[in-house]
Write a protein that holds these residues in place. Structure first.
Motif, PDB file in Angstrom:
ATOM      1  N   ASN A  15       0.831  -1.218   0.000  1.00 41.55           N
ATOM      2  CA  ASN A  15       0.000   0.000   0.000  1.00 41.55           C
ATOM      3  C   ASN A  15       0.861   1.262   0.000  1.00 41.55           C
ATOM      4  OD1 ASN A  15      -2.362  -1.427  -0.090  1.00 41.55           O
ATOM      5  ND2 ASN A  15      -2.740  -1.344   2.119  1.00 41.55           N
ATOM      6  N   ARG A  16       1.933   1.215   0.769  1.00 44.24           N
ATOM      7  CA  ARG A  16       2.828   2.369   0.824  1.00 44.24           C
ATOM      8  C   ARG A  16       3.380   2.685  -0.566  1.00 44.24           C
ATOM      9  NH1 ARG A  16       8.031   3.679   0.917  1.00 44.24           N
ATOM     10  NH2 ARG A  16       8.702   1.534   0.562  1.00 44.24           N
ATOM     11  N   LEU A  17       3.818   1.630  -1.251  1.00 42.97           N
ATOM     12  CA  LEU A  17       4.385   1.824  -2.585  1.00 42.97           C
ATOM     13  C   LEU A  17       3.318   2.309  -3.565  1.00 42.97           C
ATOM     14  CD1 LEU A  17       6.608  -1.368  -2.630  1.00 42.97           C
ATOM     15  CD2 LEU A  17       7.448   0.983  -2.741  1.00 42.97           C
ATOM     16  N   ARG A  18       2.136   1.728  -3.447  1.00 38.56           N
ATOM     17  CA  ARG A  18       1.074   2.141  -4.376  1.00 38.56           C
ATOM     18  C   ARG A  18       0.655   3.590  -4.152  1.00 38.56           C
ATOM     19  NH1 ARG A  18      -2.868  -3.262  -4.618  1.00 38.56           N
ATOM     20  NH2 ARG A  18      -1.740  -4.264  -6.317  1.00 38.56           N
ATOM     21  N   GLU A  19       0.681   4.028  -2.914  1.00 40.66           N
ATOM     22  CA  GLU A  19       0.358   5.434  -2.647  1.00 40.66           C
ATOM     23  C   GLU A  19       1.401   6.353  -3.292  1.00 40.66           C
ATOM     24  OE1 GLU A  19      -2.001   4.608   1.558  1.00 40.66           O
ATOM     25  OE2 GLU A  19      -0.058   5.640   1.590  1.00 40.66           O
ATOM     26  N   SER A  20       2.660   5.930  -3.253  1.00 43.73           N
ATOM     27  CA  SER A  20       3.690   6.736  -3.915  1.00 43.73           C
ATOM     28  C   SER A  20       3.475   6.747  -5.426  1.00 43.73           C
ATOM     29  CB  SER A  20       5.086   6.184  -3.587  1.00 43.73           C
ATOM     30  OG  SER A  20       5.387   6.394  -2.222  1.00 43.73           O
ATOM     31  N   ILE A  21       3.155   5.582  -5.974  1.00 41.39           N
ATOM     32  CA  ILE A  21       2.890   5.504  -7.419  1.00 41.39           C
ATOM     33  C   ILE A  21       1.722   6.428  -7.783  1.00 41.39           C
ATOM     34  CG2 ILE A  21       2.008   3.975  -9.242  1.00 41.39           C
ATOM     35  CD1 ILE A  21       3.656   1.697  -7.845  1.00 41.39           C
ATOM     36  N   ASP A  22       0.683   6.409  -6.976  1.00 36.60           N
ATOM     37  CA  ASP A  22      -0.478   7.263  -7.259  1.00 36.60           C
ATOM     38  C   ASP A  22      -0.116   8.746  -7.163  1.00 36.60           C
ATOM     39  OD1 ASP A  22      -2.027   5.045  -7.688  1.00 36.60           O
ATOM     40  OD2 ASP A  22      -3.053   5.104  -5.751  1.00 36.60           O
ATOM     41  N   ASN A  23       0.693   9.088  -6.176  1.00 36.70           N
ATOM     42  CA  ASN A  23       1.130  10.490  -6.063  1.00 36.70           C
ATOM     43  C   ASN A  23       1.922  10.923  -7.287  1.00 36.70           C
ATOM     44  OD1 ASN A  23      -0.032  10.874  -3.559  1.00 36.70           O
ATOM     45  ND2 ASN A  23       1.857  10.494  -2.403  1.00 36.70           N
ATOM     46  N   ILE A  24       2.823  10.048  -7.704  1.00 43.96           N
ATOM     47  CA  ILE A  24       3.654  10.372  -8.869  1.00 43.96           C
ATOM     48  C   ILE A  24       2.784  10.496 -10.118  1.00 43.96           C
ATOM     49  CG2 ILE A  24       5.443   9.456 -10.404  1.00 43.96           C
ATOM     50  CD1 ILE A  24       6.742   8.235  -7.812  1.00 43.96           C
ATOM     51  N   ASP A  25       1.829   9.586 -10.266  1.00 42.63           N
ATOM     52  CA  ASP A  25       0.944   9.656 -11.440  1.00 42.63           C
ATOM     53  C   ASP A  25       0.175  10.977 -11.472  1.00 42.63           C
ATOM     54  OD1 ASP A  25       1.750   7.267 -12.446  1.00 42.63           O
ATOM     55  OD2 ASP A  25       0.048   6.118 -11.686  1.00 42.63           O
ATOM     56  N   ALA A  26      -0.295  11.405 -10.311  1.00 44.82           N
ATOM     57  CA  ALA A  26      -1.018  12.684 -10.265  1.00 44.82           C
ATOM     58  C   ALA A  26      -0.097  13.824 -10.677  1.00 44.82           C
ATOM     59  CB  ALA A  26      -1.571  12.920  -8.860  1.00 44.82           C
ATOM     60  N   ALA A  27       1.137  13.781 -10.210  1.00 48.03           N
ATOM     61  CA  ALA A  27       2.098  14.826 -10.574  1.00 48.03           C
ATOM     62  C   ALA A  27       2.354  14.818 -12.073  1.00 48.03           C
ATOM     63  CB  ALA A  27       3.405  14.619  -9.800  1.00 48.03           C
ATOM     64  N   VAL A  28       2.538  13.621 -12.641  1.00 47.11           N
ATOM     65  CA  VAL A  28       2.825  13.523 -14.078  1.00 47.11           C
ATOM     66  C   VAL A  28       1.641  14.037 -14.904  1.00 47.11           C
ATOM     67  CG1 VAL A  28       3.225  11.891 -15.975  1.00 47.11           C
ATOM     68  CG2 VAL A  28       4.545  11.689 -13.863  1.00 47.11           C
ATOM     69  N   VAL A  29       0.437  13.670 -14.503  1.00 45.04           N
ATOM     70  CA  VAL A  29      -0.750  14.134 -15.237  1.00 45.04           C
ATOM     71  C   VAL A  29      -0.806  15.662 -15.235  1.00 45.04           C
ATOM     72  CG1 VAL A  29      -3.263  14.334 -15.049  1.00 45.04           C
ATOM     73  CG2 VAL A  29      -2.195  12.080 -15.071  1.00 45.04           C
ATOM     74  N   HIS A  30      -0.546  16.257 -14.077  1.00 43.77           N
ATOM     75  CA  HIS A  30      -0.614  17.716 -14.015  1.00 43.77           C
ATOM     76  C   HIS A  30       0.549  18.362 -14.758  1.00 43.77           C
ATOM     77  CE1 HIS A  30      -3.639  16.843 -10.911  1.00 43.77           C
ATOM     78  NE2 HIS A  30      -4.126  17.989 -11.281  1.00 43.77           N
ATOM     79  N   MET A  31       1.701  17.732 -14.733  1.00 39.65           N
ATOM     80  CA  MET A  31       2.832  18.232 -15.515  1.00 39.65           C
ATOM     81  C   MET A  31       2.489  18.221 -17.003  1.00 39.65           C
ATOM     82  SD  MET A  31       5.540  19.324 -14.136  1.00 39.65           S
ATOM     83  CE  MET A  31       6.358  19.443 -12.583  1.00 39.65           C
TER      84      MET A  31
END
Lengths: 139, 139
Positions: A15-31
């Motif tokens: 779960n910890r890793l998936r939360e990081s993946i989700d955070n990164i995905d949100a950042a990439v989408v906004h970038m």
């Protein structure tokens, strides 16, 4: 440590890793949303001033730079290059779709494209890149 | 304002936009490098604990979430979904390549994968994702 403990630890780590993946995905989408805003402006600027939509030299420099950045970040340079090509292809696909639209014909009387009204933005689908009929491989 | 002034203004504006595009690309590359570090850990965690590499429910949630994020950022949701699939495909491609490598066989005696030595990292090509033989669509 019981099997159940291990399971819970593993699940927590997953779960910890998936939360990081989700955070990164949100950042990439906004970038990328911000990136398409830039390429949209580039497209209008080029259209208004009759600059060629494509710029192979610029594209070569972009690819070379991205490969170097990828290498220093321990990311596969070939993947970075493919990613850039994927984005370019998407912009070109959108711009070809929209280029046929009369709502997105070039307006030649604008000097500052970023402040000009964008007729396409309200008529096109919810697609940042789709408002970029003259997008170059800057995309 | 002379034609030359306009040309210089246009060139300056184009350079400004290209610098932003380059900054964003650098950010995305580094974000994705970090993302592959996460999926690499997920892959090892799953391999060690005999969890199924794929998780269709997780993938569905990821896609739905990314589409919503894209929409709120005025990015084409279909593009966001294609981007995720592009990244997943890349991880799977790498993991298939490396899965055949004896250097990257699962190690079943590790509980904390992030602290374990990674034999594949030194023998594989310079590819973050390539060290992830059991990557799931978490990628």
């Amino acid at each position: 440590m019981t099997t159940r403990d291990i399971d819970e630890n593993v699940r927590a780590e997953l779960n910890r890793l998936r939360e990081s993946i989700d955070n990164i995905d949100a950042a990439v989408v906004h970038m990328l949303a911000e990136r398409f805003k830039c390429t949209q402006q580039v497209g209008h600027l080029k259209a208004q001033h009759h600059l060629p939509p494509a710029d192979p030299d610029r594209e070569s420099r972009q690819i070379e730079r991205l490969r170097q950045l990828a290498e220093s970040a321990k990311l596969d340079p070939a993947f970075a290059e493919k990613l850039l090509n994927f984005i370019i292809a998407e912009v070109i696909r959108h711009h070809e779709t929209i280029a046929a639209s009369p709502a997105d014909s070039p307006q030649t009387d604008r000097i500052a494209p970023k402040t000009a009204p964008n007729a396409a933005a309200s008529t096109a689908t919810n697609t940042a890149a789709s408002t970029d009929p003259k997008a170059s491989p800057d995309a």
